[in-house]
Design a protein around this motif. Structure first.
Motif, PDB file in Angstrom:
ATOM      1  N   ASP A  85       0.828  -1.213   0.000  1.00  0.00           N
ATOM      2  CA  ASP A  85       0.000   0.000   0.000  1.00  0.00           C
ATOM      3  C   ASP A  85       0.860   1.261   0.000  1.00  0.00           C
ATOM      4  OD1 ASP A  85      -2.246  -1.553  -0.013  1.00  0.00           O
ATOM      5  OD2 ASP A  85      -2.733  -1.268   2.108  1.00  0.00           O
ATOM      6  N   VAL A  86       2.006   1.215   0.711  1.00  0.00           N
ATOM      7  CA  VAL A  86       2.921   2.359   0.696  1.00  0.00           C
ATOM      8  C   VAL A  86       3.432   2.597  -0.718  1.00  0.00           C
ATOM      9  CG1 VAL A  86       5.158   3.208   1.490  1.00  0.00           C
ATOM     10  CG2 VAL A  86       3.592   2.121   3.109  1.00  0.00           C
ATOM     11  N   ILE A  87       3.860   1.535  -1.378  1.00  0.00           N
ATOM     12  CA  ILE A  87       4.380   1.678  -2.737  1.00  0.00           C
ATOM     13  C   ILE A  87       3.281   2.149  -3.677  1.00  0.00           C
ATOM     14  CG2 ILE A  87       5.362   0.404  -4.680  1.00  0.00           C
ATOM     15  CD1 ILE A  87       6.778  -1.339  -2.606  1.00  0.00           C
ATOM     16  N   GLY A  88       2.051   1.704  -3.412  1.00  0.00           N
ATOM     17  CA  GLY A  88       0.943   2.122  -4.256  1.00  0.00           C
ATOM     18  C   GLY A  88       0.707   3.618  -4.243  1.00  0.00           C
ATOM     19  N   VAL A  89       0.950   4.278  -3.096  1.00  0.00           N
ATOM     20  CA  VAL A  89       0.737   5.731  -3.041  1.00  0.00           C
ATOM     21  C   VAL A  89       2.020   6.506  -3.324  1.00  0.00           C
ATOM     22  CG1 VAL A  89      -1.217   5.541  -1.464  1.00  0.00           C
ATOM     23  CG2 VAL A  89       1.068   5.868  -0.523  1.00  0.00           C
ATOM     24  N   VAL A  90       3.195   5.943  -2.987  1.00  0.00           N
ATOM     25  CA  VAL A  90       4.447   6.660  -3.232  1.00  0.00           C
ATOM     26  C   VAL A  90       4.786   6.644  -4.712  1.00  0.00           C
ATOM     27  CG1 VAL A  90       6.935   6.669  -2.795  1.00  0.00           C
ATOM     28  CG2 VAL A  90       5.341   6.245  -0.919  1.00  0.00           C
ATOM     29  N   GLY A  91       4.642   5.476  -5.375  1.00  0.00           N
ATOM     30  CA  GLY A  91       4.901   5.389  -6.810  1.00  0.00           C
ATOM     31  C   GLY A  91       6.367   5.422  -7.153  1.00  0.00           C
ATOM     32  N   HIS A  92       7.038   6.503  -6.844  1.00  0.00           N
ATOM     33  CA  HIS A  92       8.481   6.602  -7.056  1.00  0.00           C
ATOM     34  C   HIS A  92       9.036   7.525  -5.980  1.00  0.00           C
ATOM     35  CE1 HIS A  92       8.372  10.738  -8.662  1.00  0.00           C
ATOM     36  NE2 HIS A  92       7.201  10.378  -9.152  1.00  0.00           N
ATOM     37  N   GLY A  93      10.279   7.304  -5.612  1.00  0.00           N
ATOM     38  CA  GLY A  93      10.872   8.141  -4.577  1.00  0.00           C
ATOM     39  C   GLY A  93      11.779   7.347  -3.675  1.00  0.00           C
ATOM     40  N   LEU A  94      12.327   8.036  -2.704  1.00  0.00           N
ATOM     41  CA  LEU A  94      13.324   7.453  -1.814  1.00  0.00           C
ATOM     42  C   LEU A  94      12.654   6.916  -0.549  1.00  0.00           C
ATOM     43  CD1 LEU A  94      16.263   6.921  -0.971  1.00  0.00           C
ATOM     44  CD2 LEU A  94      16.349   9.266  -0.109  1.00  0.00           C
ATOM     45  N   VAL A  95      12.773   5.605  -0.345  1.00  0.00           N
ATOM     46  CA  VAL A  95      12.230   4.948   0.839  1.00  0.00           C
ATOM     47  C   VAL A  95      13.327   4.071   1.428  1.00  0.00           C
ATOM     48  CG1 VAL A  95      10.468   3.381   1.736  1.00  0.00           C
ATOM     49  CG2 VAL A  95       9.913   4.904  -0.166  1.00  0.00           C
ATOM     50  N   THR A  96      13.583   4.215   2.713  1.00  0.00           N
ATOM     51  CA  THR A  96      14.566   3.363   3.379  1.00  0.00           C
ATOM     52  C   THR A  96      13.880   2.485   4.409  1.00  0.00           C
ATOM     53  OG1 THR A  96      15.097   4.938   5.149  1.00  0.00           O
ATOM     54  CG2 THR A  96      16.374   5.117   3.111  1.00  0.00           C
ATOM     55  N   LEU A  97      14.479   1.319   4.629  1.00  0.00           N
ATOM     56  CA  LEU A  97      14.020   0.378   5.639  1.00  0.00           C
ATOM     57  C   LEU A  97      15.200   0.063   6.538  1.00  0.00           C
ATOM     58  CD1 LEU A  97      12.132  -1.777   3.060  1.00  0.00           C
ATOM     59  CD2 LEU A  97      10.988  -0.728   5.008  1.00  0.00           C
ATOM     60  N   GLU A  98      15.007   0.238   7.855  1.00  0.00           N
ATOM     61  CA  GLU A  98      16.099   0.044   8.805  1.00  0.00           C
ATOM     62  C   GLU A  98      15.630  -0.810   9.971  1.00  0.00           C
ATOM     63  OE1 GLU A  98      18.300   3.980   9.451  1.00  0.00           O
ATOM     64  OE2 GLU A  98      16.479   4.595   8.383  1.00  0.00           O
ATOM     65  N   ARG A  99      16.565  -1.600  10.504  1.00  0.00           N
ATOM     66  CA  ARG A  99      16.270  -2.395  11.690  1.00  0.00           C
ATOM     67  C   ARG A  99      16.279  -1.515  12.945  1.00  0.00           C
ATOM     68  NH1 ARG A  99      19.762  -5.580   8.678  1.00  0.00           N
ATOM     69  NH2 ARG A  99      18.922  -7.618   8.052  1.00  0.00           N
ATOM     70  N   SER A 328      26.996   8.149  11.981  1.00  0.00           N
ATOM     71  CA  SER A 328      26.892   7.302  10.794  1.00  0.00           C
ATOM     72  C   SER A 328      26.127   6.036  11.145  1.00  0.00           C
ATOM     73  CB  SER A 328      28.292   6.941  10.278  1.00  0.00           C
ATOM     74  OG  SER A 328      28.217   5.969   9.245  1.00  0.00           O
ATOM     75  N   GLU A 329      25.254   5.606  10.221  1.00  0.00           N
ATOM     76  CA  GLU A 329      24.497   4.369  10.393  1.00  0.00           C
ATOM     77  C   GLU A 329      24.482   3.620   9.072  1.00  0.00           C
ATOM     78  OE1 GLU A 329      20.585   5.195  12.498  1.00  0.00           O
ATOM     79  OE2 GLU A 329      21.355   7.230  12.209  1.00  0.00           O
ATOM     80  N   LEU A 330      24.418   2.301   9.137  1.00  0.00           N
ATOM     81  CA  LEU A 330      24.274   1.477   7.943  1.00  0.00           C
ATOM     82  C   LEU A 330      22.803   1.170   7.717  1.00  0.00           C
ATOM     83  CD1 LEU A 330      27.319  -0.945   8.301  1.00  0.00           C
ATOM     84  CD2 LEU A 330      27.136   1.177   6.984  1.00  0.00           C
ATOM     85  N   VAL A 331      22.378   1.287   6.464  1.00  0.00           N
ATOM     86  CA  VAL A 331      20.968   1.139   6.088  1.00  0.00           C
ATOM     87  C   VAL A 331      20.828  -0.135   5.251  1.00  0.00           C
ATOM     88  CG1 VAL A 331      19.038   2.195   4.837  1.00  0.00           C
ATOM     89  CG2 VAL A 331      20.645   3.640   6.125  1.00  0.00           C
ATOM     90  N   PRO A 332      20.059  -1.116   5.720  1.00  0.00           N
ATOM     91  CA  PRO A 332      20.008  -2.396   5.016  1.00  0.00           C
ATOM     92  C   PRO A 332      19.084  -2.452   3.809  1.00  0.00           C
ATOM     93  CG  PRO A 332      18.729  -2.517   7.035  1.00  0.00           C
ATOM     94  CD  PRO A 332      19.397  -1.166   7.030  1.00  0.00           C
ATOM     95  N   ALA A 333      18.300  -1.418   3.544  1.00  0.00           N
ATOM     96  CA  ALA A 333      17.450  -1.435   2.348  1.00  0.00           C
ATOM     97  C   ALA A 333      17.090  -0.017   1.952  1.00  0.00           C
ATOM     98  CB  ALA A 333      16.180  -2.253   2.585  1.00  0.00           C
ATOM     99  N   LEU A 334      17.186   0.257   0.668  1.00  0.00           N
ATOM    100  CA  LEU A 334      16.783   1.547   0.104  1.00  0.00           C
ATOM    101  C   LEU A 334      16.211   1.266  -1.270  1.00  0.00           C
ATOM    102  CD1 LEU A 334      18.604   4.936   0.015  1.00  0.00           C
ATOM    103  CD2 LEU A 334      17.983   3.848  -2.138  1.00  0.00           C
ATOM    104  N   HIS A 335      15.078   1.887  -1.560  1.00  0.00           N
ATOM    105  CA  HIS A 335      14.448   1.681  -2.861  1.00  0.00           C
ATOM    106  C   HIS A 335      14.044   3.025  -3.443  1.00  0.00           C
ATOM    107  CE1 HIS A 335      14.199  -2.673  -2.337  1.00  0.00           C
ATOM    108  NE2 HIS A 335      13.815  -2.442  -1.101  1.00  0.00           N
ATOM    109  N   ALA A 336      14.435   3.261  -4.685  1.00  0.00           N
ATOM    110  CA  ALA A 336      13.850   4.359  -5.447  1.00  0.00           C
ATOM    111  C   ALA A 336      12.730   3.714  -6.260  1.00  0.00           C
ATOM    112  CB  ALA A 336      14.881   5.023  -6.343  1.00  0.00           C
ATOM    113  N   PHE A 337      11.535   3.624  -5.673  1.00  0.00           N
ATOM    114  CA  PHE A 337      10.453   2.849  -6.284  1.00  0.00           C
ATOM    115  C   PHE A 337       9.997   3.479  -7.586  1.00  0.00           C
ATOM    116  CE2 PHE A 337       9.621   1.657  -1.750  1.00  0.00           C
ATOM    117  CZ  PHE A 337       9.980   0.338  -1.900  1.00  0.00           C
ATOM    118  N   ARG A 338       9.658   2.625  -8.545  1.00  0.00           N
ATOM    119  CA  ARG A 338       9.063   3.054  -9.789  1.00  0.00           C
ATOM    120  C   ARG A 338       7.814   2.220 -10.041  1.00  0.00           C
ATOM    121  NH1 ARG A 338      13.970   4.805 -10.040  1.00  0.00           N
ATOM    122  NH2 ARG A 338      14.615   6.489 -11.386  1.00  0.00           N
TER     123      ARG A 338
END
Length: 354
Positions: A85-99, A328-338
């Motif tokens: 649902d998030v991807i459905g409204v964001v469409g494209h852009g910078l989204v990160t996922l972190e633990r 500084s932090e390490l980010v385990p997932a980043l998507h520029a969704f399209r």
């Protein structure tokens, strides 16, 4: 309580739309529908994106499209269920996922190295005639954490309930975001006092590396591979915590930093302005009424590949030669969704993974 969680962060422009609606409204409707344990919408003070056009609230232009940052935190299963649902409204852009890990303020269980604790909660509590979050910052300062600040959201959820700011209202239930960075022993000492100063707190802890404090280099950002052993990409996040009145060669440090990063070709950077806080041995920072020279905390957030971050670190190091706390932090997932991309919650293994 010490439960695994995922933090989903989206960076976008306040004028960005999803269909006929503003993206911010559509995104937080998703968070409300899925009953996110906590979420917060933070309005940026300056920043730039892939086109390297700098936007700032100092320009006083009605056409300025300032950056927004949305944060949602919940268990991995609930974030994964919401992701389509998030991807459905964001469409494209910078989204990160972190633990992250959910912890109890009164019985915090923290890792043994540097930590960043984030407290999400309401702001209705008063202490000695001032907002409770101001007293919370004082408690953390007494505990000698490296730095702490409070950011006030304009929309969000707490324990699944939508809390949106309104004009001409106290907005006491709208979430605040309190950050505390430092040695785990010092952070642990200050946290229990916050339980009585923040409404309905939701608390997370993440590992963080403190690279600079007060102009002194403590460590270069930890080198990281481009990918983990399974081929998932690893990203890196730098945050510069400073005072709004900090200067570099006569210019505001945070604005000079985003200007230099944009000129150098960084993918994007966002400046967030806090309501109160402190760094190191510096004075308390707060937004005072009738003050001609406001001095509050500001945060410059930069996300990129580890290879690119080594380039941007030279700029950050140069401009923070006298002031600022750099983490500084390490980010385990980043998507520029399209459009058409398949949603997946795949978190790379990083050296800081729990």
């Amino acid at each position: 309580m010490s439960d695994a969680a995922v933090k989903l962060t989206t960076y976008f422009s306040e004028r960005r739309r999803s269909g006929e609606r503003f993206l911010a409204d559509a995104l937080f409707d998703v968070y409300e529908r899925h009953g996110m344990r906590t979420s917060a919408l933070l309005r940026g003070a300056a920043g730039f994106g892939p086109h390297h056009h700098l936007h700032s609230d100092r320009l006083l232009s009605l056409s300025e499209a300032l950056p927004l940052v949305s944060i949602a935190v919940d268990t991995r299963e609930r974030i994964e269920h919401m992701l389509p649902d998030v991807i459905g409204v964001v469409g494209h852009g910078l989204v990160t996922l972190e633990r992250a890990r959910l912890i109890d303020l009164e019985r915090p269980q923290l890792p043994s190295d540097g930590v960043k604790v984030t407290v999400y909660g309401g702001r209705s509590i008063r202490s000695n005639g001032q907002p409770g979050y101001v007293a919370a910052i004082d408690a953390l300062r007494e505990s000698r954490v490296a730095g702490s600040s409070v950011l006030l959201a304009v929309d969000g959820t707490l324990h699944g309930e939508r809390r949106r700011a309104r004009f001409f209202a106290r907005n006491a239930g709208v979430p605040l975001v309190l950050l505390a960075v430092g040695d785990p022993a010092n952070v642990s000492r200050g946290l229990p006092r916050l339980a009585a100063l923040v409404d309905e707190p939701v608390v997370t802890v993440e590992r963080v590396q403190i690279c600079k404090a007060g102009g002194v280099v403590l460590a270069d950002p930890e080198p990281a591979p481009a990918q983990d052993e399974t081929g998932l990409q690893i990203w890196q996040k730098l945050m510069v915590h400073a005072q709004e009145q900090s200067k570099h060669r006569g210019h505001p440090l945070h604005l000079e930093l985003v200007r230099r990063l944009a000129e150098a070709g960084a993918a994007g950077a966002t400046v967030l302005r806090g309501a109160c806080g402190f760094y190191g041995e510096g004075p308390p920072l707060t937004d005072k009424l009738l003050s001609l020279r406001r001095n509050v905390p500001v945060h410059v957030v930069l996300v990129d590949t580890p290879a690119n971050m080594r380039r941007w670190w030279a700029i950050v190091d140069e401009l923070t030669g006298e002031d600022g706390l750099v983490t500084s932090e390490l980010v385990p997932a980043l998507h520029a969704f399209r459009t058409g991309s398949k949603p997946a919650l795949q978190l790379a293994w990083t050296p800081t993974s729990s």
